[in-house]
Write an enzyme that holds these catalytic residues in place. Structure first.
Site, PDB file in Angstrom:
ATOM      1  CD1 TRP A 175       8.313  -8.377 -44.134  1.00 37.89           C
ATOM      2  CD2 TRP A 175       8.390  -6.796 -45.714  1.00 37.89           C
ATOM      3  NE1 TRP A 175       9.632  -8.218 -44.514  1.00 37.89           N
ATOM      4  CE2 TRP A 175       9.717  -7.256 -45.477  1.00 37.89           C
ATOM      5  CE3 TRP A 175       8.189  -5.789 -46.652  1.00 37.89           C
ATOM      6  CZ2 TRP A 175      10.819  -6.751 -46.163  1.00 37.89           C
ATOM      7  CZ3 TRP A 175       9.289  -5.277 -47.337  1.00 37.89           C
ATOM      8  CH2 TRP A 175      10.590  -5.762 -47.100  1.00 37.89           C
TER       9      TRP A 175
ATOM     10  CD1 TRP B 295       6.120  11.200 -40.451  1.00 40.41           C
ATOM     11  CD2 TRP B 295       7.387   9.378 -40.769  1.00 40.41           C
ATOM     12  NE1 TRP B 295       6.352  10.611 -39.229  1.00 40.41           N
ATOM     13  CE2 TRP B 295       7.116   9.488 -39.391  1.00 40.41           C
ATOM     14  CE3 TRP B 295       8.168   8.299 -41.202  1.00 40.41           C
ATOM     15  CZ2 TRP B 295       7.596   8.574 -38.448  1.00 40.41           C
ATOM     16  CZ3 TRP B 295       8.650   7.392 -40.255  1.00 40.41           C
ATOM     17  CH2 TRP B 295       8.369   7.535 -38.912  1.00 40.41           C
TER      18      TRP B 295
ATOM     19  CD1 TRP C 248       3.440  -1.958 -47.585  1.00 39.04           C
ATOM     20  CD2 TRP C 248       3.025  -3.709 -46.248  1.00 39.04           C
ATOM     21  NE1 TRP C 248       2.131  -2.330 -47.773  1.00 39.04           N
ATOM     22  CE2 TRP C 248       1.853  -3.413 -46.972  1.00 39.04           C
ATOM     23  CE3 TRP C 248       2.990  -4.765 -45.351  1.00 39.04           C
ATOM     24  CZ2 TRP C 248       0.668  -4.135 -46.822  1.00 39.04           C
ATOM     25  CZ3 TRP C 248       1.813  -5.490 -45.193  1.00 39.04           C
ATOM     26  CH2 TRP C 248       0.672  -5.171 -45.925  1.00 39.04           C
TER      27      TRP C 248
ATOM     28  CG  ASN D  88      -0.901   6.862 -42.125  1.00 38.02           C
ATOM     29  OD1 ASN D  88      -0.083   6.201 -42.738  1.00 38.02           O
ATOM     30  ND2 ASN D  88      -0.704   7.228 -40.859  1.00 38.02           N
TER      31      ASN D  88
END
Ligand code: FAD
Length: 547
Positions: free
Chosen positions: A439, A357, A462, A421
């Site tokens: 955001w 990721w 985000w 996380n």
């Protein structure tokens, strides 16, 4: 800017700097904030090989750039961590007779000419650096290449080092970057078997001849001091001490943390701002089944235990390479077959995916630089109507929203400079979908607070939570923070630890204290009702532009 991403333009430009520069007096390795290590560092290793070939000394250089830190919302914690690591590196480099030149430069617009000035003053023939994928940094390096090309005396080499598989290698059939993780990962994993081996460890830099200490220019570089802080980024004494306990500097600490994750069991006592390396769980036999990594696929979302690696501050600052993490994991998973486990069903496979990721978001940044320019990746959500409410924003930052799991997460970030996380996802989604605040405000606060603040992963996280990014959670799938709390913190220990007002609350009430109990304990009641807020968010996302 997405049509001609600077990450790939830089590669072309550096080829245009002079191929065989006239012999100089030194080779320079330009260390950046994301490659604070000596071991397995490609640019450093290549710089060393060049210096050996040319029979001239190697100099390491780090330039502090306060204006960049302001522009990137860098946290004072991250800057302090950088300085601590630079000191550790300088001491290690001294034993290799390699000087580490640390200086500060403003304004950032003149940094390229400042660098070229230094190279000319030292009569440098080769400059090596690892590539940073942030747009401003790429533009700076492009300028450095252009100036070097014009000057005709320095060859610039910028090297891919940050990711396990560099951007540009994993592409769709159309030659573009992936925007969905699963197909990206399916295309990414087979590259681990590429030739030359992408996981190969870069050789450690060779020592300079001792004579360098007497050199009239380079000798004095050994005596320069590294500043204690950068103006505007000072930590309080208390916070600095706390950070030192939670996040020891240096490659050895990073490696120890990796081994702790790969070989030792999770211990519930390790929740708070404590030194994770002093937990007494000795590095055990190489038995991955019982270790943190072995149980990662089932335990990773539990915030009331210490189940993840906590390597993010070290990976973000490049104190350990992502390659080394995968190499070690690979040895554990299937040493003989030389094949890494990438299954979602095993702890090891799941962890490898998480490291992927990190690659994914860096590739996104390289292919679609606009994500880092304050724009949603999905332009259709650019006009979603946000609330403006300073009070709500401040309560969220302070961990005083009245939603225990959100408050525990924010207080973990505020005290440790790091957050689990799962709670990053819950707190982010709460800000955006329950409080309906932009955001970007949350993205900025995380960068300013976390010690692992990293543009690619933070922006990715985000935009995922806000449903505006690549491969986002669909906008109508909104976390219920109370259900999330039960799942992630079934014992309630995480909340009790970080929200002392609730330390004595037993049972389910800890996840959602009744109003009377909350009042008695001096704990706030929530500003919004989740179901109503959920409806509001869905409406706003469905009809961008309408309140
Ligand atoms: P582990 O679970 O042990 O994972 C190992 C490593 O894989 C991590 O250290 C990290 O480098 C990488 N990784 C794991 N998950 C992700 C992910 N979802 N995205 C990208 N990389 C991942 N990570 C940062 O490093 N810096 C950030 O600023 C950051 N901001 C985030 C903001 C939000 C809103 C969200 C949802 C996630 C963010 N993440 C960020 C990703 C992730 O939360 C952290 O990497 C992880 O919690 C770090 O803990 P760990 O090292 O114990 O991870």
């Amino acid at each position: 800017v997405d049509k001609d991403p600077p990450a790939f333009r830089l590669e072309e430009l550096m080829k245009q700097t002079i191929k065989n520069p006239p012999m100089g007096d030194a080779v320079v390795y330009w260390m950046r904030m994301e490659d604070l290590r000596i071991h397995d560092n490609r640019a450093f290793s290549q710089a060393s090989a060049q210096a050996i070939r040319d029979g001239i000394p190697l100099v390491a250089m780090f330039i502090l750039s306060p204006q960049d830190y302001v522009a990137h919302d860098r946290s004072a914690r991250r800057i302090d961590f950088t300085l601590r690591n630079l000191r550790a590196i300088r001491d290690k480099l001294a034993s290799l007779h390699i000087p580490l030149y640390v200086d500060s430069h403003t304004p950032r617009t003149t940094l390229p000419s400042h660098i070229l000035g230094l190279l000319s003053q030292w009569n440098v023939s080769h400059l090596f650096a690892n590539i940073e994928y942030e747009v401003d940094e790429l533009r700076r390096d492009i300028k450095v290449c252009e100036l070097a090309k014009k000057g005709g005396r320095v060859r610039c080499t910028f090297v891919h080092d940050r990711c396990v598989i560099p951007p540009g290698i994993v592409k769709t059939k159309e030659g573009r970057g992936y925007t969905v993780f699963s197909p990206f990962f399916r295309a990414w994993a087979p590259h681990l078997a590429d030739k030359p081996d992408p996981l190969a460890c870069a050789p450690t830099p060779e020592p300079n001849a001792k004579l360098i200490h007497d050199h009239k220019t380079f000798g004095e570089l050994f005596h320069r001091t590294i500043p204690d802080s950068v103006e505007g980024f000072e930590l309080t004494t208390e916070d600095a001490e706390q950070m030192k306990i939670c996040w020891k500097e240096g490659e050895d600490a990073a490696r120890e943390l990796l081994h702790r994750f790969l070989y030792t069991k999770s211990r519930p006592s390790q929740l708070g701002a404590v030194d994770p390396l002093s937990d007494g769980s000795k590095v055990a036999e190489k038995n991955p089944k019982d270790s943190r990594v072995g149980k990662y696929n089932t335990a990773r979302d539990r915030v009331d235990a210490d189940t993840t690696s906590r390597l993010s501050p070290y990976l973000s600052a490049g104190i350990i390479s992502a390659r080394e993490c995968i190499r070690e994991t690979m040895e554990l998973s299937n040493a003989k077959a030389k094949k890494v486990d990438v299954s979602r069903e095993t702890g090891i496979g799941r962890w490898v995916q998480e490291v992927a990721w990190r690659d994914f978001y860096n590739h996104v940044l390289a292919f679609f630089p606009r994500v880092s320019m304050g724009r949603p990746f999905q332009e259709k959500f650019a006009d979603v109507q946000w609330e403006t409410n300073e009070g709500h924003l401040q309560a969220w930052k302070d961990g005083k929203t009245g939603v225990p799991i959100v408050d525990a997460g924010m207080r973990q970030a505020n005290t440790m400079g790091w957050m689990h996380n799962r709670v990053r996802m819950v707190t982010a989604m709460y800000l955006v979908k329950d409080l309906m605040l932009d955001w970007r405000l949350g993205e900025k606060y995380f960068m300013e607070t976390l010690i692992d603040g990293d543009l690619a992963s933070n922006n990715g996280g985000w935009q995922w939570s806000a449903s505006t990014g690549v491969d986002p959670v669909p906008y109508f799938r909104i976390f219920n923070p109370y259900n999330q709390s039960h799942k992630a913190d079934p014992t309630g220990e995480y909340i009790r630890y970080f929200v002392p007002e609730l330390a004595k609350v037993r049972g389910d009430d800890v996840h959602n204290p009744p109003a009377k109990l909350a009042e008695k304990l001096g704990y706030p009641t929530p500003y919004v009702k989740h179901n109503e807020a959920r409806e509001r968010a869905i409406k706003r996302y469905k009809n961008p532009g309408q309140a």
